[in-house]
Design an enzyme around this catalytic site. Sequence first.
Site, short mmCIF file in Angstrom:
data_model
loop_
_atom_site.label_atom_id
_atom_site.label_comp_id
_atom_site.label_asym_id
_atom_site.label_seq_id
_atom_site.Cartn_x
_atom_site.Cartn_y
_atom_site.Cartn_z
N SER A 79 87.38 16.38 72.87
CA SER A 79 88.11 15.11 72.44
C SER A 79 88.66 14.33 73.61
O SER A 79 89.04 13.30 73.62
CB SER A 79 89.42 15.43 71.41
OG SER A 79 90.21 16.21 72.07
N GLU A 134 82.22 10.32 67.50
CA GLU A 134 82.01 9.62 68.45
C GLU A 134 80.92 10.40 69.62
O GLU A 134 80.94 11.23 69.75
CB GLU A 134 83.33 9.57 69.60
CG GLU A 134 84.16 8.65 68.90
CD GLU A 134 85.63 8.77 69.72
OE1 GLU A 134 86.24 7.67 69.99
OE2 GLU A 134 86.19 9.84 70.08
#
Length: 592
Positions: free
Chosen positions: A120, A153
């Site tokens: 992340s 993402e």
Amino acid sequence: MTGIEKVGVAGFGTMGAGITEVIVRAGVPVVAYAPDEAAVAQGRSRLEYSTARAVERGKMTGGERETVLEQIVITTDLADLADCDLIIEAAPERLSVKKELLGQLDELAKPEAIFASNTSSLRITELAVATSRPGRVVGTHFFNPAPVISLVELVTTVATEADVIASVQAFLDQIGRTVVEVRDRPGFIANGLLFGYLNHAVSMLEERYASREDIDAAMRFGCGYPMGPLALLDLIGLDTAYDILDSMYHDTRDVLHAPAPLIKQLVMAGRLGRKSGQGFYTYEMPGSSTVVEDVDTPIVGGDSQVALRDVSRVGVVGTGTMASGIIEVFAKSGFAVTFVARSEDKVARVHAAVAKSLNRAVAKGRMSEADRDAVIERITGATEREALAEVDLVVEAIAEDLDIKLDLFRDLDRVCKPGAILATTTSSLPVIAMAAVTSRPQDVIGMHFFNPAPVMRLVEVVTTIQTAEDVTATVVDLTRRVRKHPVLCGDRAGFIVNALLFPYLNDAVRMLEAHYASADDIDTAMTKGCSLPMGPFALLDVVGNDVSLAIQETLYREFREPGYAPAPMLRDVVTAGFLGRKTGRGFRSYKR
């Protein structure tokens, strides 16, 4: 066709188990790797619990659950992932750990296999070069809980091969994910914007500007966020948050991304959030979401030793949307309200606006006609400020211009009886400046309602260094009496909500002007990935880009942090007259 028919998941913790569930529920078999039997048992338990919940909620049948669980092979031997077409790394968020794991996988996996990291915050490029196939390494940042949050993402590097991007994109589409494609930088879109905001909230607590409860309540009730920032940090894990912020800071060198010292102190003390049973809040047990009282829990009702002032008659100065809403709020709560306008025409407009709002409530069955009529009878309009001579509290809701407000407070000081409380609804101007022009600075306070006032539950109660204790206690009590949620804070630019919200919006504009992602992708990342009610650009256009620029300039002048300086693009859109929905064009175009 994606060319991806079998997937490996290397790491079987919370994220690994969640990603595994998402993939197998889409009909793709998974081999999941866990480092030891204890991790296998823990991961399997998570999967069984999550899929059982899905059955309870009607998201799948019992038979479908059995089929899903049968498609998962769980192993403690990394070599069992050797024939997978795609291997998703879901190891702990430490660069050394991830690089070592990817290096081991590189020796085992077939040459055409694609590697994806669920990091992340770490740079995909640094992870990719730990392998002999950097062109076949991407980032696939799933969000927690992966079976619930659809956003991923997709992170590419300068080395990523085009066919790899196309294959992974098609695979993510196949398993029902909402994808935003971004380039390689720490935090990507969602965490790049989210963690600056979270870090700022910690700094606010660290400075004792507001309590943890009030900071969290301000963002929930003032912005409609599903969780307050400190509760969210406890959910994420403070150790994870520290690592993400540290990675971002080393990349941006922006002091706003430097982890607040309080985060490091809590981590070193073992207070990691929900998973350890204590973080900013204390929980019933490790892993529980139930907050229990601790030494920092505030006493409901505040200081019982302070006698409250009597407030039965309320005055309001102003005729705009905010003033009309505040008038309605007090009148609906049983208070006699006198408002002052500059002309009889404006008096009539306020009466009409309140009546229209009340009629809507009647039409929707939320209010009886008799109650509506009683509310209207409590409201009196006037064109002279002398009509406020006997009210117990006056709320100012005029233009956000300091000179105009100062003139008003001088006059209210002249008109109002001794002991009357003078309140301002300013969202950004210094309350002390208004207090200073009166002979009763101890009686002046901020009551920042949010628009639309009849709907929004939050009121920021803003005290100055001179506000009397009984005035503060009275206004907090009064806010509760009108069925709003009060949060206490000091007199500085932005108070709680705007001080946390607008730097985040400004960061989003900086991200757009850097061509890192489109406005649509940024909004999608924040709504789908972080469950926010609106993306930053949709919100900027609603608020008004001119208003946003003015607030950001105020914050910059107050705090002098370079990171608070308005983004040049924000200034440009305002200069061009693209103010948002009210002009038909902002960051997007609207039908007028």
